[in-house]
Write a protein that holds these residues in place. Structure first.
Motif, mmCIF file in Angstrom:
data_model
loop_
_atom_site.group_PDB
_atom_site.id
_atom_site.type_symbol
_atom_site.label_atom_id
_atom_site.label_comp_id
_atom_site.label_asym_id
_atom_site.label_seq_id
_atom_site.Cartn_x
_atom_site.Cartn_y
_atom_site.Cartn_z
ATOM 1 N N PRO A 60 -5.400 -122.503 66.366
ATOM 2 C CA PRO A 60 -5.772 -122.859 64.992
ATOM 3 C C PRO A 60 -6.819 -123.981 65.011
ATOM 4 O O PRO A 60 -6.508 -125.122 65.372
ATOM 5 N N LEU A 61 -8.044 -123.651 64.622
ATOM 6 C CA LEU A 61 -9.144 -124.614 64.613
ATOM 7 C C LEU A 61 -9.430 -125.019 63.171
ATOM 8 O O LEU A 61 -9.853 -124.202 62.357
ATOM 9 N N HIS A 62 -9.186 -126.283 62.860
ATOM 10 C CA HIS A 62 -9.360 -126.799 61.499
ATOM 11 C C HIS A 62 -10.826 -127.138 61.216
ATOM 12 O O HIS A 62 -11.637 -127.292 62.139
ATOM 13 N N ASP A 63 -11.136 -127.294 59.933
ATOM 14 C CA ASP A 63 -12.516 -127.566 59.503
ATOM 15 C C ASP A 63 -13.045 -128.903 60.018
ATOM 16 O O ASP A 63 -14.254 -129.112 60.047
ATOM 17 N N ASP A 64 -12.151 -129.803 60.418
ATOM 18 C CA ASP A 64 -12.592 -131.101 60.939
ATOM 19 C C ASP A 64 -12.678 -131.119 62.469
ATOM 20 O O ASP A 64 -12.875 -132.162 63.080
ATOM 21 N N GLY A 65 -12.519 -129.958 63.101
ATOM 22 C CA GLY A 65 -12.625 -129.876 64.549
ATOM 23 C C GLY A 65 -11.347 -130.187 65.298
ATOM 24 O O GLY A 65 -11.355 -130.278 66.528
ATOM 25 N N THR A 66 -10.245 -130.346 64.593
ATOM 26 C CA THR A 66 -8.966 -130.565 65.257
ATOM 27 C C THR A 66 -8.253 -129.234 65.498
ATOM 28 O O THR A 66 -8.555 -128.224 64.859
ATOM 29 N N ASP A 96 -0.912 -109.110 63.346
ATOM 30 C CA ASP A 96 0.190 -109.382 62.414
ATOM 31 C C ASP A 96 1.219 -110.303 63.066
ATOM 32 O O ASP A 96 1.760 -111.207 62.420
ATOM 33 N N SER A 97 1.476 -110.086 64.345
ATOM 34 C CA SER A 97 2.394 -110.974 65.063
ATOM 35 C C SER A 97 1.817 -112.377 65.166
ATOM 36 O O SER A 97 2.541 -113.372 65.071
ATOM 37 N N GLY A 98 0.494 -112.478 65.347
ATOM 38 C CA GLY A 98 -0.156 -113.780 65.376
ATOM 39 C C GLY A 98 -0.013 -114.515 64.058
ATOM 40 O O GLY A 98 0.237 -115.726 64.033
ATOM 41 N N ARG A 99 -0.171 -113.803 62.962
ATOM 42 C CA ARG A 99 -0.005 -114.421 61.634
ATOM 43 C C ARG A 99 1.407 -114.974 61.484
ATOM 44 O O ARG A 99 1.607 -116.071 60.962
ATOM 45 N N ARG A 100 2.374 -114.204 61.947
ATOM 46 C CA ARG A 100 3.773 -114.645 61.854
ATOM 47 C C ARG A 100 4.012 -115.887 62.709
ATOM 48 O O ARG A 100 4.633 -116.859 62.248
ATOM 49 N N GLU A 104 5.288 -119.448 61.364
ATOM 50 C CA GLU A 104 6.616 -119.911 61.762
ATOM 51 C C GLU A 104 6.559 -121.229 62.532
ATOM 52 O O GLU A 104 7.367 -122.128 62.289
ATOM 53 N N GLU A 105 5.621 -121.331 63.486
ATOM 54 C CA GLU A 105 5.613 -122.491 64.381
ATOM 55 C C GLU A 105 4.815 -123.671 63.846
ATOM 56 O O GLU A 105 5.211 -124.823 64.027
ATOM 57 N N ALA A 106 3.671 -123.389 63.215
ATOM 58 C CA ALA A 106 2.781 -124.470 62.790
ATOM 59 C C ALA A 106 2.743 -124.667 61.290
ATOM 60 O O ALA A 106 2.145 -125.633 60.806
ATOM 61 N N GLY A 107 3.343 -123.776 60.518
ATOM 62 C CA GLY A 107 3.286 -123.880 59.068
ATOM 63 C C GLY A 107 1.882 -123.708 58.539
ATOM 64 O O GLY A 107 1.469 -124.400 57.613
ATOM 65 N N LEU A 108 1.132 -122.762 59.126
ATOM 66 C CA LEU A 108 -0.265 -122.550 58.737
ATOM 67 C C LEU A 108 -0.525 -121.087 58.402
ATOM 68 O O LEU A 108 0.084 -120.174 58.975
ATOM 69 N N LEU A 109 -1.456 -120.893 57.469
ATOM 70 C CA LEU A 109 -2.042 -119.592 57.170
ATOM 71 C C LEU A 109 -3.521 -119.670 57.525
ATOM 72 O O LEU A 109 -4.124 -120.741 57.437
ATOM 73 N N LEU A 134 -8.444 -116.635 67.683
ATOM 74 C CA LEU A 134 -8.982 -117.851 67.088
ATOM 75 C C LEU A 134 -8.774 -117.745 65.587
ATOM 76 O O LEU A 134 -9.220 -116.776 64.957
ATOM 77 N N ALA A 135 -8.066 -118.714 65.015
ATOM 78 C CA ALA A 135 -7.730 -118.697 63.590
ATOM 79 C C ALA A 135 -8.435 -119.854 62.897
ATOM 80 O O ALA A 135 -8.305 -121.008 63.307
ATOM 81 N N THR A 136 -9.179 -119.554 61.832
ATOM 82 C CA THR A 136 -9.903 -120.570 61.065
ATOM 83 C C THR A 136 -9.674 -120.337 59.574
ATOM 84 O O THR A 136 -9.038 -119.372 59.177
ATOM 85 N N GLY A 137 -10.220 -121.246 58.756
ATOM 86 C CA GLY A 137 -9.950 -121.172 57.321
ATOM 87 C C GLY A 137 -8.479 -121.425 57.062
ATOM 88 O O GLY A 137 -7.815 -120.641 56.379
ATOM 89 N N LEU A 138 -7.975 -122.532 57.597
ATOM 90 C CA LEU A 138 -6.536 -122.789 57.612
ATOM 91 C C LEU A 138 -6.037 -123.460 56.338
ATOM 92 O O LEU A 138 -6.736 -124.277 55.742
ATOM 93 N N SER A 139 -4.834 -123.103 55.959
ATOM 94 C CA SER A 139 -4.157 -123.758 54.838
ATOM 95 C C SER A 139 -2.690 -123.931 55.198
ATOM 96 O O SER A 139 -2.149 -123.232 56.046
ATOM 97 N N GLN A 140 -2.050 -124.880 54.511
ATOM 98 C CA GLN A 140 -0.683 -125.267 54.863
ATOM 99 C C GLN A 140 0.340 -124.406 54.146
ATOM 100 O O GLN A 140 0.170 -124.014 52.997
ATOM 101 N N THR A 141 1.424 -124.101 54.862
ATOM 102 C CA THR A 141 2.615 -123.501 54.280
ATOM 103 C C THR A 141 3.807 -124.125 55.002
ATOM 104 O O THR A 141 3.639 -125.090 55.740
#
Length: 201
Positions: A60-66, A96-100, A104-109, A134-141
């Motif tokens: 999970p790569l965030h918009d701030d590079g973290t 789909d397994s990656g999304r799950r 589940e583990e990071a609380g991210l979409l 590689l997952a980008t455009g992250l939001s919290q759940t």
């Protein structure tokens, strides 16, 4: 994906599997011993661990590079810092397994997903195959750990995490491979300018 180089050709005969004896079987793995014949013709008993899930990894790569990492105690080798990982059913789309796993583990979409890595995890003893996204455009759940999981969650700069991996502080194979693959894509101009800037620093 480019075509294989010409030198990547198989040679010789494949292993031949003879009689199989199942030593252990549960919902996740099957351990068997085979009366096998090597490509050289030599007879050799061979133990095989067959996996009943794909290995799934998400960077999970965030918009701030973290990057978001999870820390957890692993049964075989103790404490480990990793990107979100887990098993994905063989009859389910690995993405789909990656999304799950990410939820589940990071609380991210993630809005954007890209398959950047396929791996054979330890092909001398197991048939486990891995898919890395590689997952980008992250939001919290909210996180949804299963009853055996106790996670610590951190966000750290990509370059700091990459250095931790290359210096041996992060040893998880999929995490190391995904960090190096992402850095490689960025350095070769195969990520967007914005993503490359975040990765390369």
């Amino acid at each position: 994906m480019t075509s294989k180089p010409g030198w990547m050709k198989a040679h010789g005969r494949p292993w031949q599997r003879g009689a199989e004896r199942v030593l252990y079987d549960n919902p996740w793995i099957r351990v068997s011993e085979f009366d096998a014949q090597a490509p050289t013709g030599a007879r050799a008993p061979y133990g095989l661990v067959e996996m009943k899930n794909y290995a799934i990894a998400v960077l999970p790569l965030h918009d701030d590079g973290t990057v978001t990492l999870v820390g957890q105690n692993r049964f075989p080798l103790g404490y480990s810092w990793e990107i979100p990982e887990g098993g994905g059913a063989l009859d389910t789309d690995p993405m789909d397994s990656g999304r799950r796993e990410l939820r589940e583990e990071a609380g991210l979409l993630a809005a954007d997903w890209r398959l950047i890595l396929r791996m054979q995890m330890s092909n001398s003893v197991t048939d486990e195959r891995a898919f890395g996204y590689l997952a980008t455009g992250l939001s919290q759940t909210r996180t949804e750990p299963d009853p055996t999981e106790d996670f610590a969650i951190v966000r750290a700069p990509f370059q700091e995490v990459l250095t931790a991996a290359t210096e041996g502080h992060i040893e998880d194979a999929l995490t190391v491979a995904m960090l190096l693959r992402t850095y490689h894509l960025a350095s070769k101009g195969e990520l967007s300018d914005e993503l490359a800037r975040l990765v390369l620093g």
